[in-house]
Design an enzyme around this catalytic site. Structure first.
Site, short mmCIF file in Angstrom:
data_model
loop_
_atom_site.label_atom_id
_atom_site.label_comp_id
_atom_site.label_asym_id
_atom_site.label_seq_id
_atom_site.Cartn_x
_atom_site.Cartn_y
_atom_site.Cartn_z
N ASN A 151 49.11 10.37 2.23
CA ASN A 151 47.97 10.70 3.09
C ASN A 151 47.73 12.21 3.07
OD1 ASN A 151 46.08 9.70 5.16
ND2 ASN A 151 47.29 10.91 6.62
N HIS A 156 38.61 14.78 7.73
CA HIS A 156 38.14 15.56 8.88
C HIS A 156 37.07 16.50 8.34
CE1 HIS A 156 41.42 14.21 11.46
NE2 HIS A 156 42.27 14.47 10.49
N GLU A 175 41.47 9.21 8.93
CA GLU A 175 41.37 10.06 10.12
C GLU A 175 39.96 10.63 10.30
OE1 GLU A 175 44.47 13.04 10.26
OE2 GLU A 175 45.97 11.69 9.40
N ASP A 212 36.57 12.16 11.21
CA ASP A 212 35.69 12.69 12.26
C ASP A 212 34.71 13.64 11.58
OD1 ASP A 212 37.42 15.01 12.02
OD2 ASP A 212 38.58 14.33 13.75
O1 G3I Z 1 54.03 17.46 23.48
C1 G3I Z 1 53.36 18.52 24.15
C2 G3I Z 1 53.27 18.21 25.58
O2 G3I Z 1 54.57 18.14 26.10
C3 G3I Z 1 52.42 19.27 26.25
O3 G3I Z 1 52.20 18.88 27.58
C4 G3I Z 1 51.08 19.43 25.56
C5 G3I Z 1 50.26 20.56 26.16
O4 G3I Z 1 49.34 21.07 25.23
O5 G3I Z 1 51.30 19.71 24.22
C6 G3I Z 1 51.96 18.62 23.63
O6 G3I Z 1 52.04 18.69 22.24
C7 G3I Z 1 50.79 18.64 21.56
C8 G3I Z 1 50.65 17.29 20.87
O7 G3I Z 1 49.49 17.29 20.06
C9 G3I Z 1 50.56 16.12 21.84
O8 G3I Z 1 49.45 16.23 22.64
C10 G3I Z 1 50.82 19.75 20.54
O9 G3I Z 1 50.81 20.99 21.23
C11 G3I Z 1 49.63 19.66 19.64
O10 G3I Z 1 49.78 20.59 18.60
C12 G3I Z 1 49.55 18.26 19.05
O11 G3I Z 1 48.38 18.22 18.26
C13 G3I Z 1 48.29 17.13 17.37
C14 G3I Z 1 48.26 17.63 15.94
O12 G3I Z 1 48.09 16.54 15.07
C15 G3I Z 1 49.53 18.38 15.59
O13 G3I Z 1 49.58 18.69 14.25
C16 G3I Z 1 47.01 16.39 17.67
O14 G3I Z 1 47.12 15.79 18.96
C17 G3I Z 1 46.77 15.30 16.64
O15 G3I Z 1 45.48 14.77 16.80
C18 G3I Z 1 46.86 15.90 15.24
O16 G3I Z 1 46.76 14.87 14.29
C19 G3I Z 1 46.75 15.30 12.92
C20 G3I Z 1 47.37 14.19 12.10
O17 G3I Z 1 48.64 13.89 12.60
C21 G3I Z 1 47.47 14.60 10.63
N1 G3I Z 1 46.18 15.00 10.13
C22 G3I Z 1 45.50 16.01 10.90
C23 G3I Z 1 45.36 15.54 12.35
C24 G3I Z 1 44.56 16.52 13.14
O18 G3I Z 1 45.27 17.74 13.22
#
Ligand code: G3I
Length: 501
Positions: A202, A241, A271, A273
């Site tokens: 992926n 994306h 994924e 959007d």
């Molecule tokens: O776990 C903490 C939580 O304890 C805290 O309260 C919160 C406050 O901001 O942060 C939480 O962690 C965040 C996590 O998402 C869960 O919400 C991280 O900071 C944040 O960086 C993380 O972002 C995710 C991102 O991947 C990380 O790389 C996004 O939700 C998620 O949509 C995104 O998904 C990725 C796919 O896995 C791979 N392809 C790209 C896609 C978009 O970036």
């Protein structure tokens, strides 16, 4: 023709009014139309769903409109093994139960990814130790959801962004500490843990075309190599994306699907959007949303027209909960607005589905007519390696290259069980007085006059068996690729992974 057995033409008058529908009675949904066409349309369950901090409309729409699901964060490495050997499955289990009760297909995201890796993993600098950690993670996580997760992103985002056909090194503990062989091993281990699961590579930006130096071109090259070496990849995920201005991307996805069809590999949109620049958030009007809908529709057109595409996954349901605003400088990329009102993109997807009669849409999934969508799909793809003429010039499996005599494996290589299934564990060849030595295609057994030699491909299928004559056997009838050689002397067994070239 109704291809899936799930009844999801919904009679939800009361519920759907206010969610973008004004008509009561049996309602065609994205899900019902996709199922009739033997395809999956899905969306993430956001982290807010797992944390019980999401509006009630979310789940109502999700289970009504989609027949496939993936966790936004909850099956990633840091979520499933936050501490070494301590696995955390509660949130993933909850999603699997939700999928089961709503007859949805589950994608697992993601096993080997450089991001969202816990600190204890990132600190490992020893190759053998990290291989063992990756193998243990895959064994446990894939094993835990065996038969329940239909498809895994085995490796995610491993290609660099330099347009030079190279693997990502920066920030990747996997590549820096193990090297490129972590990819091959991850696929083999995932297959061993759940032989029925679809296994994907992926990545993002592979919707940018197959031009020189492109990530998509590199993916196709690797798929070819993996197939040649019987590495059990079955699908590629294009994350997709994109932005509203990326008008060529649907046709690039079509080209990628066609290229992968050459290798009997499915392409899934994993994924999607389609965001607007964040700065334009307050100025968006009807024509902007129509344009967004048009792009969504083009992706659905391609998806339905290419027979080796199976899943159309959107990275969110509502603009109220999307990673775009927080992390991407983009906004409003999904098909429901912040008030859970269906946007023109929703209608465009419905229109595309209706414009492609079920009788004309091919499904890459066998026996789609009666299947329970939570069950594993048995694909119609054959796994025969089609083209063995091109040599691998990109990635060398360093374990496989080593043809010197030794009696222990230096990496956790694949070990073939008596049933013929590959099970991967740290190699522990037990014979200290017997050695195998491969020179060209001649395998010599040093220290035993009578030895049984068996060769298995990376899926564990036997490809050769003989008893040594004059201490050696000729393996030249076997095609190029990676194999496991097993030598049996009496009750003892010696096994090694080798590359035949
Ligand atoms: O776990 C903490 C939580 O304890 C805290 O309260 C919160 C406050 O901001 O942060 C939480 O962690 C965040 C996590 O998402 C869960 O919400 C991280 O900071 C944040 O960086 C993380 O972002 C995710 C991102 O991947 C990380 O790389 C996004 O939700 C998620 O949509 C995104 O998904 C990725 C796919 O896995 C791979 N392809 C790209 C896609 C978009 O970036």
């Amino acid at each position: 023709m109704k291809k899936f057995g799930v009844a999801s033409k919904v009679i939800f008058c009361a519920t759907l009014v206010g969610l973008g529908f004004s008509v009561c009675g049996a309602q065609e949904t994205l899900r019902s139309l996709a199922e009739e066409r033997g395809r999956y349309i899905g969306a993430i369950l956001n982290s807010e769903w797992f944390n019980n901090s999401i509006e009630s409309q979310f789940e109502e729409i999700h289970k009504t409109q989609f027949n496939a699901v993936v966790a936004e964060n909850e099956m990633k490495f840091d979520a499933t093994e936050p501490n070494k050997g301590q696995f955390s499955y509660n949130k993933g289990d909850r999603m699997v139960a939700y999928a089961k009760s709503n007859k949805m297909r589950v994608r697992g995201h993601a096993l080997a990814w450089h991001s969202q890796v816990p600190g204890w993993v990132n600190n490992i600098r020893d190759k053998q130790q990290l291989l063992a950690v990756l193998k243990n993670h895959i064994d446990n996580v894939v094993g835990h959801w065996k038969g329940e997760v239909a498809e895994w992103d085995v490796v995610n985002e491993a290609i660099n962004d330099d347009n030079n056909h190279g693997w990502r090194s920066n920030g990747s503990v996997w590549f820096q500490t193990i090297g490129a062989e972590f990819l091959d091993s991850a696929f083999v281990w995932a297959h061993a843990a759940d032989p029925d699961a679809e296994l994907c590579y992926n990545d993002y930006a592979i919707e940018w075309g197959l031009g020189q130096g492109s990530k998509a071109g590199f993916v196709v090259d690797q798929v070819k190599r993996w197939k040649q070496n019987n590495i059990p990849i079955t699908c590629v995920g294009t994350q997709t994306h994109i932005e509203i201005s990326h008008e060529t991307t649907p046709q690039n996805v079509r080209a990628l699907a066609k290229a992968l069809a050459e290798y009997d590999v499915v392409l899934n949109i994993t994924e999607l959007d389609i965001g607007f620049p964040k700065g334009s958030a307050n100025n968006l009007g009807a024509s902007d949303y129509a344009k967004q809908g048009h792009l969504y529709r083009q992706f659905m057109d391609v998806f339905l027209e290419e027979p080796n595409m199976g899943e159309f996954m959107i990275w969110g349901v509502t603009d109220a909960h999307s990673w775009l605003d927080g992390q991407q400088g983009k906004t409003q990329g999904l098909i429901y607005d912040k008030q859970y009102k269906a946007k023109p993109a929703y209608d465009s997807l419905i229109a595309s589905l209706k414009a492609h009669p079920a009788s004309e849409v091919k499904s890459p999934y066998k026996s789609a007519a009666t299947q329970d969508t939570t069950a594993q799909d048995t694909t119609t793809r054959d796994t025969t390696v089609r083209d063995t003429t091109v040599k691998d010039t990109t990635v060398k499996d360093t374990t496989a290259q080593d043809t010197t005599t030794r009696d222990t494996l230096t990496t956790p290589g694949p070990v073939v069980s008596d049933t013929g299934n590959v099970s991967i564990r740290r190699g522990t060849a037990t014979l200290t007085d017997v050695r195998m030595n491969l020179v060209g295609r001649t395998l010599s057994i040093v220290g035993a006059s009578n030895a049984k030699v068996q060769v298995f491909d990376m899926r564990g299928r036997p490809v050769y068996s003989a008893v040594t004559s004059k201490g050696s056997v000729d393996l030249s009838a076997i095609s190029d690729g990676l194999y496991v050689v097993r030598v049996k002397v009496g009750s003892k067994t010696l096994e090694r992974r080798v590359a035949l070239r």
